[in-house]
Design a protein around this motif. Structure first.
Motif, PDB file in Angstrom:
ATOM      1  N   VAL A 105      -6.206   9.023  -4.013  1.00  0.00           N
ATOM      2  CA  VAL A 105      -4.958   8.382  -3.597  1.00  0.00           C
ATOM      3  C   VAL A 105      -4.563   7.396  -4.691  1.00  0.00           C
ATOM      4  CG1 VAL A 105      -3.809   6.929  -1.887  1.00  0.00           C
ATOM      5  CG2 VAL A 105      -5.509   8.614  -1.150  1.00  0.00           C
ATOM      6  N   VAL A 106      -3.337   7.510  -5.169  1.00  0.00           N
ATOM      7  CA  VAL A 106      -2.822   6.622  -6.211  1.00  0.00           C
ATOM      8  C   VAL A 106      -1.746   5.737  -5.590  1.00  0.00           C
ATOM      9  CG1 VAL A 106      -1.659   6.478  -8.442  1.00  0.00           C
ATOM     10  CG2 VAL A 106      -3.303   8.337  -7.997  1.00  0.00           C
ATOM     11  N   VAL A 107      -1.915   4.429  -5.716  1.00  0.00           N
ATOM     12  CA  VAL A 107      -0.947   3.467  -5.181  1.00  0.00           C
ATOM     13  C   VAL A 107      -0.336   2.707  -6.352  1.00  0.00           C
ATOM     14  CG1 VAL A 107      -0.576   1.528  -3.603  1.00  0.00           C
ATOM     15  CG2 VAL A 107      -2.396   3.203  -3.126  1.00  0.00           C
ATOM     16  N   TRP A 108       0.991   2.755  -6.455  1.00  0.00           N
ATOM     17  CA  TRP A 108       1.681   1.979  -7.493  1.00  0.00           C
ATOM     18  C   TRP A 108       2.877   1.297  -6.843  1.00  0.00           C
ATOM     19  CZ3 TRP A 108       4.207   4.177 -12.609  1.00  0.00           C
ATOM     20  CH2 TRP A 108       4.596   3.097 -13.416  1.00  0.00           C
ATOM     21  N   LEU A 109       2.666   0.073  -6.409  1.00  0.00           N
ATOM     22  CA  LEU A 109       3.687  -0.721  -5.733  1.00  0.00           C
ATOM     23  C   LEU A 109       3.592  -2.174  -6.197  1.00  0.00           C
ATOM     24  CD1 LEU A 109       3.268   0.705  -2.119  1.00  0.00           C
ATOM     25  CD2 LEU A 109       5.372   0.846  -3.470  1.00  0.00           C
ATOM     26  N   GLY A 110       4.665  -2.916  -6.010  1.00  0.00           N
ATOM     27  CA  GLY A 110       4.668  -4.333  -6.350  1.00  0.00           C
ATOM     28  C   GLY A 110       5.891  -4.770  -7.125  1.00  0.00           C
ATOM     29  N   THR A 111       6.505  -3.840  -7.857  1.00  0.00           N
ATOM     30  CA  THR A 111       7.680  -4.191  -8.658  1.00  0.00           C
ATOM     31  C   THR A 111       8.813  -4.716  -7.787  1.00  0.00           C
ATOM     32  OG1 THR A 111       7.133  -2.591 -10.387  1.00  0.00           O
ATOM     33  CG2 THR A 111       9.436  -3.273 -10.216  1.00  0.00           C
ATOM     34  N   ASN A 112       9.110  -4.018  -6.705  1.00  0.00           N
ATOM     35  CA  ASN A 112      10.223  -4.437  -5.845  1.00  0.00           C
ATOM     36  C   ASN A 112       9.884  -5.690  -5.050  1.00  0.00           C
ATOM     37  OD1 ASN A 112      12.038  -2.284  -6.553  1.00  0.00           O
ATOM     38  ND2 ASN A 112      10.706  -0.915  -5.402  1.00  0.00           N
ATOM     39  N   ASP A 113       8.613  -5.846  -4.680  1.00  0.00           N
ATOM     40  CA  ASP A 113       8.194  -7.094  -4.034  1.00  0.00           C
ATOM     41  C   ASP A 113       8.444  -8.270  -4.969  1.00  0.00           C
ATOM     42  OD1 ASP A 113       6.319  -6.216  -1.498  1.00  0.00           O
ATOM     43  OD2 ASP A 113       6.101  -4.817  -3.161  1.00  0.00           O
ATOM     44  N   ASN A 114       8.062  -8.090  -6.240  1.00  0.00           N
ATOM     45  CA  ASN A 114       8.210  -9.155  -7.222  1.00  0.00           C
ATOM     46  C   ASN A 114       9.671  -9.574  -7.376  1.00  0.00           C
ATOM     47  OD1 ASN A 114       6.214  -9.548 -10.253  1.00  0.00           O
ATOM     48  ND2 ASN A 114       7.466 -11.016  -9.168  1.00  0.00           N
ATOM     49  N   LEU A 165      -2.336  -2.927   3.436  1.00  0.00           N
ATOM     50  CA  LEU A 165      -1.977  -1.544   3.126  1.00  0.00           C
ATOM     51  C   LEU A 165      -3.213  -0.754   2.711  1.00  0.00           C
ATOM     52  CD1 LEU A 165      -0.009   0.788   2.560  1.00  0.00           C
ATOM     53  CD2 LEU A 165       0.406  -0.230   0.296  1.00  0.00           C
ATOM     54  N   LEU A 166      -4.041  -1.327   1.846  1.00  0.00           N
ATOM     55  CA  LEU A 166      -5.255  -0.634   1.410  1.00  0.00           C
ATOM     56  C   LEU A 166      -6.200  -0.385   2.584  1.00  0.00           C
ATOM     57  CD1 LEU A 166      -6.091  -2.361  -2.004  1.00  0.00           C
ATOM     58  CD2 LEU A 166      -4.783  -0.268  -1.584  1.00  0.00           C
ATOM     59  N   GLU A 167      -6.284  -1.326   3.494  1.00  0.00           N
ATOM     60  CA  GLU A 167      -7.122  -1.132   4.681  1.00  0.00           C
ATOM     61  C   GLU A 167      -6.613   0.038   5.519  1.00  0.00           C
ATOM     62  OE1 GLU A 167      -8.684  -5.732   5.455  1.00  0.00           O
ATOM     63  OE2 GLU A 167      -6.845  -5.007   6.418  1.00  0.00           O
ATOM     64  N   ASN A 168      -5.302   0.158   5.626  1.00  0.00           N
ATOM     65  CA  ASN A 168      -4.719   1.266   6.384  1.00  0.00           C
ATOM     66  C   ASN A 168      -4.979   2.600   5.693  1.00  0.00           C
ATOM     67  OD1 ASN A 168      -3.223   2.642   8.348  1.00  0.00           O
ATOM     68  ND2 ASN A 168      -1.274   2.261   7.322  1.00  0.00           N
ATOM     69  N   ILE A 169      -4.828   2.626   4.370  1.00  0.00           N
ATOM     70  CA  ILE A 169      -5.092   3.856   3.616  1.00  0.00           C
ATOM     71  C   ILE A 169      -6.557   4.255   3.763  1.00  0.00           C
ATOM     72  CG2 ILE A 169      -5.150   4.892   1.315  1.00  0.00           C
ATOM     73  CD1 ILE A 169      -2.792   3.028   0.589  1.00  0.00           C
ATOM     74  N   ARG A 170      -7.458   3.281   3.646  1.00  0.00           N
ATOM     75  CA  ARG A 170      -8.883   3.585   3.782  1.00  0.00           C
ATOM     76  C   ARG A 170      -9.212   4.103   5.183  1.00  0.00           C
ATOM     77  NH1 ARG A 170     -11.459   5.468   0.880  1.00  0.00           N
ATOM     78  NH2 ARG A 170     -12.126   3.915  -0.643  1.00  0.00           N
TER      79      ARG A 170
END
Length: 407
Positions: free
Chosen positions: A240-249, A271-276
């Motif tokens: 699983v690849v997660v790439w988020l944060g730009t829009n939050d910033n 979010l990572l806890e949910n993915i796991r």
């Protein structure tokens, strides 16, 4: 020509299709296909295939914003023979023609983003009996925003001087290059402007933390998507690849969040806890840019989740460039893909298979994550002794759980 009409019950996220070979014309409940790369796949030995679009709703009537898909033809080794990008319209659409009835695999997957137009499809028809394509052994899920969707990465495809559906091609985003490198199934859970907890406009409506749980993307301006909860047992990616944060910033200052860095990190961990919880044995790779999108908080969240000992990995994308409407173009997406491939290759047993090997016995490996039994060596016959290995995912080495005889 007499066509076989077949019921298409493709999953929203997974590239697959359950095929009904009836000669009768079968109506079906239409499905939305609005995640990037959403679509279906089947095999047949024929010369023609079509798909029926119940409703295509582009945001305008120009070619710039039609609903674009890629129709790919693959051989028996999963090598791509051809790719035809097309705008799908209401009614029957031809997705494959050939002068020879060779056995091929047809893959129809979404190219453009749902914010430019949504679609419902219900059935396909072919001139020879089709069969469902088997899931690939390697499976990946990508979770992200416009970088992951392929926003404006192909300006050469359009005369438009601004971002539109015509110049956005998920097939040639970094997700497509990575998936084809490994010949893997891949799902893309991505939508432009969305963040982990705050979207680019400062709102928190349908963030990616929420959208991750849905069968298909929720497009507020279109009456075509539902908040149906996805059945996570249908697709079990090893990566699983997660790439988020730009829009939050970008959105935090508009939202007026106090202590935005900690707020982001706390929600990223959730979010990572949910993915796991959904994918207990997957290797989860958390990507970030080097200088934007809370890279330090992404790193801290990975450590908080237990780091590599718990199969969480951090990747700062040093190759990131954005030459096309503030986003990577195709060549820049290839560079990102290369960096991600190197990271994936560095992870031990990332695909959950180990060739233990033996000259005298057959090794059978039971994969906890997918339920797949991998046979290493010759096919076992009655009377053969086999070593049975069960992959235990965690901090310990893989171990042999015993031996058995084939009855």
């Amino acid at each position: 020509m007499i066509f076989r009409a077949v019921l298409m019950t493709a999953h929203y996220r997974k590239v697959t299709a359950a095929i009904n070979n009836s000669l009768e014309f079968i109506t079906a409940e239409s499905r939305t296909f609005n995640w990037p790369n959403a679509g279906f796949e089947f095999e047949f030995s024929g010369t023609s295939a079509e798909v029926y679009v119940d409703t295509a709703q582009p945001i305008d009537s120009t070619a710039y914003n039609m609903v674009y898909f890629n129709a790919a033809v693959l051989d028996e080794n999963d090598e791509v023979i051809s790719v035809n990008r097309m705008a799908l319209k209401n009614g029957w659409n031809t997705i494959y023609t050939s002068s020879a009835a060779d056995k091929v695999k047809i893959m129809l997957v979404r190219s453009s983003e749902a914010c430019r137009g949504t679609i419902r499809m219900s059935k396909i028809r072919t001139d020879a009996a089709p069969s469902a394509a088997a899931p690939r052994q390697k499976q990946i899920e990508f979770i992200g925003d416009s970088y992951t969707a392929g926003f404006g990465n192909s300006p050469e495809l359009s005369e438009a001087t601004y971002y539109c559906a015509q110049n956005t091609d998920n097939w040639n985003s970094y997700t497509g290059f990575v998936a084809r490198h490994y010949k893997a199934d891949n799902t893309v859970i991505a939508y432009q402007g969305k963040g982990v907890c705050v979207n680019v406009g400062g709102d928190s409506t349908e963030t990616m933390s929420q959208q991750f749980n849905y069968s298909d993307i929720v497009v507020p301006s279109k009456n075509m998507s539902t908040r149906e909860t996805w059945n996570f047992m249908k697709y079990r990616p090893q990566v699983v690849v997660v790439w988020l944060g730009t829009n939050d910033n970008t959105g935090m200052s508009k939202a007026g969040i106090e202590n935005p860095t900690q707020y982001f990190q706390d929600n990223y961990v959730k979010l990572l806890e949910n993915i796991r919880a959904k994918y207990p044995f997957a290797s989860i790779i958390c990507c970030s840019r080097t200088n934007w999108g809370y890279p330090e908080q992404v790193t801290a969240a990975v450590e908080q989740m237990g780091g590599e000992a718990k199969r969480f990995y951090n990747l700062r994308l040093t190759s990131f460039k954005a030459s096309s409407f503030g986003h990577p173009n195709v060549e820049e997406d290839k560079a990102i893909a290369d960096e991600l491939i190197a990271k994936i290759d560095s992870i031990r047993d990332v695909w959950h298979t180990v060739d233990i090997g033996s000259d005298e016995t057959v090794s059978i490996i039971a994969n906890y994550n997918t339920g797949v039994i991998n046979v290493i060596g010759k096919t076992p016959e009655p009377g053969d002794q086999v070593a049975v290995y069960v992959l235990h995912h965690g901090e310990t080495e893989f171990s042999a759980d015993g031996a058995a005889y084939i009855d």
